[in-house]
Enzyme design. Structure first.
Site, PDB file in Angstrom:
ATOM      1  N   SER A  59      68.074  25.248  40.084  1.00  0.00           N
ATOM      2  CA  SER A  59      67.502  26.589  40.279  1.00  0.00           C
ATOM      3  C   SER A  59      68.546  27.715  40.234  1.00  0.00           C
ATOM      4  O   SER A  59      68.274  28.774  39.641  1.00  0.00           O
ATOM      5  CB  SER A  59      66.696  26.641  41.583  1.00  0.00           C
ATOM      6  OG  SER A  59      67.460  26.161  42.674  1.00  0.00           O
TER       7      SER A  59
ATOM      8  N   ASP B   5      64.232  25.726  49.366  1.00  0.00           N
ATOM      9  CA  ASP B   5      63.990  24.413  48.752  1.00  0.00           C
ATOM     10  C   ASP B   5      64.782  23.326  49.487  1.00  0.00           C
ATOM     11  O   ASP B   5      65.702  22.724  48.936  1.00  0.00           O
ATOM     12  CB  ASP B   5      64.421  24.513  47.270  1.00  0.00           C
ATOM     13  CG  ASP B   5      64.117  23.252  46.490  1.00  0.00           C
ATOM     14  OD1 ASP B   5      63.303  22.440  46.962  1.00  0.00           O
ATOM     15  OD2 ASP B   5      64.691  23.092  45.390  1.00  0.00           O
TER      16      ASP B   5
ATOM     17  N   HIS C 149      68.892  26.838  49.319  1.00  0.00           N
ATOM     18  CA  HIS C 149      69.312  25.431  49.210  1.00  0.00           C
ATOM     19  C   HIS C 149      69.570  25.158  47.729  1.00  0.00           C
ATOM     20  O   HIS C 149      68.709  24.665  47.008  1.00  0.00           O
ATOM     21  CB  HIS C 149      68.222  24.497  49.738  1.00  0.00           C
ATOM     22  CG  HIS C 149      67.965  24.641  51.212  1.00  0.00           C
ATOM     23  ND1 HIS C 149      67.364  25.750  51.757  1.00  0.00           N
ATOM     24  CD2 HIS C 149      68.244  23.813  52.258  1.00  0.00           C
ATOM     25  CE1 HIS C 149      67.278  25.591  53.069  1.00  0.00           C
ATOM     26  NE2 HIS C 149      67.809  24.423  53.398  1.00  0.00           N
TER      27      HIS C 149
ATOM     28  N   HIS D 126      60.644  25.003  38.862  1.00  0.00           N
ATOM     29  CA  HIS D 126      61.516  25.823  38.011  1.00  0.00           C
ATOM     30  C   HIS D 126      60.709  26.664  37.020  1.00  0.00           C
ATOM     31  O   HIS D 126      61.114  27.774  36.673  1.00  0.00           O
ATOM     32  CB  HIS D 126      62.546  24.942  37.299  1.00  0.00           C
ATOM     33  CG  HIS D 126      63.531  24.336  38.267  1.00  0.00           C
ATOM     34  ND1 HIS D 126      64.277  23.220  37.993  1.00  0.00           N
ATOM     35  CD2 HIS D 126      63.879  24.712  39.539  1.00  0.00           C
ATOM     36  CE1 HIS D 126      65.042  22.929  39.048  1.00  0.00           C
ATOM     37  NE2 HIS D 126      64.807  23.822  39.989  1.00  0.00           N
TER      38      HIS D 126
END
Ligand SMILES: C[S@@+](CC[C@H](N)C(=O)[O-])C[C@H]1O[C@@H](n2cnc3c(N)ncnc32)[C@H](O)[C@@H]1O
Length: 280
Positions: free
Chosen positions: A98, A162, A41, A18
């Site tokens: 995210s 991800d 994702h 992140h």
């Protein structure tokens, strides 16, 4: 699909991933031209760290919870300060995933699409993104949607891949997705997260991705000495391959490395290595 990110939100791997995401989006914001963020994702978007899932693993406690005290310090690298500020905006005990981090960094001209396949997590994601008019959550297969959404009309942007790496062939699927995306939108920034269970396997994975002809890529790794609560089966190392890394990503990550290690405990190590292009 057994993987639920609620057990891992805010752990050491999320912190590094992140922080890199924030750094890259801050770079995209340097020009007025609109940009597009695709999160293939997405997860839930927002996590309650007091909930049973997070409490059971203690991963956030050993990750983001150790860093909150740094927020507001005047001497932090720019991206780390911005990341901690975004985390603080959720309030104590909550952590942004995210898609929510990206949504908070959008300007009126920018756009985010976040995909999540698990129906419950997709519903949570939709709720988390509701306040952001330029951010859209979709319940779908992230890999499939990625080909449909690239190249974006903005011609500038970032794709975060991800996956949970539950399926035995997911490394292959993720590598293929990145190269297929890159074929369609070669100037985009791509961030591909992967668990590191063996260095040799991780090196081979990065090698395979590069073999597609990618000419500029950075690898960011984070490892912790011991897993939270000494649970032996837990992940202690993770990597992020960044294709077309924006200028300054390497220096911002290196600048944060010492502070992260200092707070997250002995044995924490963040490394930044050029795999192709600049700095090699
Ligand atoms: C590691 S988590 C994502 C975390 C999120 N990117 C973040 O940093 O906050 C992976 C997510 O992918 C979801 N997922 C699994 N297979 C998927 C697929 N084919 N397409 C989209 N989402 C998928 C899982 O349900 C899980 O929520």
């Amino acid at each position: 699909m057994n993987y639920r990110h609620a057990f891992h939100a805010g752990n050491f791997a999320d912190v590094a991933k992140h922080l890199a995401l924030v750094t890259a989006i801050l770079h995209l914001r340097k020009k007025d031209k609109p940009f597009f963020v695709l999160d293939t994702h997405g997860g839930c978007g927002r996590y309650d760290l007091a909930a049973d899932a997070a409490q059971r693993t203690g991963e956030a406690e050993a990750g983001i919870e150790r860093l909150r005290v740094l927020a507001g310090r005047q001497d932090l690298p720019e991206a780390l300060a911005a990341y901690l500020e975004i985390v603080a905006q959720e309030g104590a005990g909550f952590y942004p995933g995210s898609p929510l981090i990206a949504a908070r960094l959008l300007r009126p001209q920018d756009r985010l699409v976040a995909i999540e396949k698990h129906p419950e997590d997709a519903a949570a994601l939709r709720a988390a993104l509701k306040p952001f008019p330029n951010a859209k959550a979709e319940e779908a297969d992230g890999y499939r949607r990625m080909t449909a959404l690239l190249p974006p009309p903005e011609r500038r942007g970032l794709v975060l891949i991800d996956p949970p790496y539950e399926a035995p062939d997911e490394f292959e699927t993720a590598a293929e997705a990145l190269t297929a995306g890159w074929d369609r939108f070669a100037t985009g920034i791509y961030m591909l997260w992967f668990p590191v269970k063996s260095q040799a396997a991780a090196d081979a994975f990065c090698g395979e991705v590069l073999a597609a002809g990618i000419t500029k890529a950075l690898r960011i790794d984070i490892e912790i000495g011991t897993p939270p609560r000494d649970a032996k089966e837990r992940l202690t190392a993770a990597g992020l391959m960044v294709v077309n890394p924006p200028y300054g990503l390497d220096t911002q990550m290196r600048a944060a490395a010492g502070l992260l290690a200092g707070r997250m405990g002995e044995g924490t190590r963040l490394s930044v290595v050029w795999l192709a292009g600049e700095g090699r």
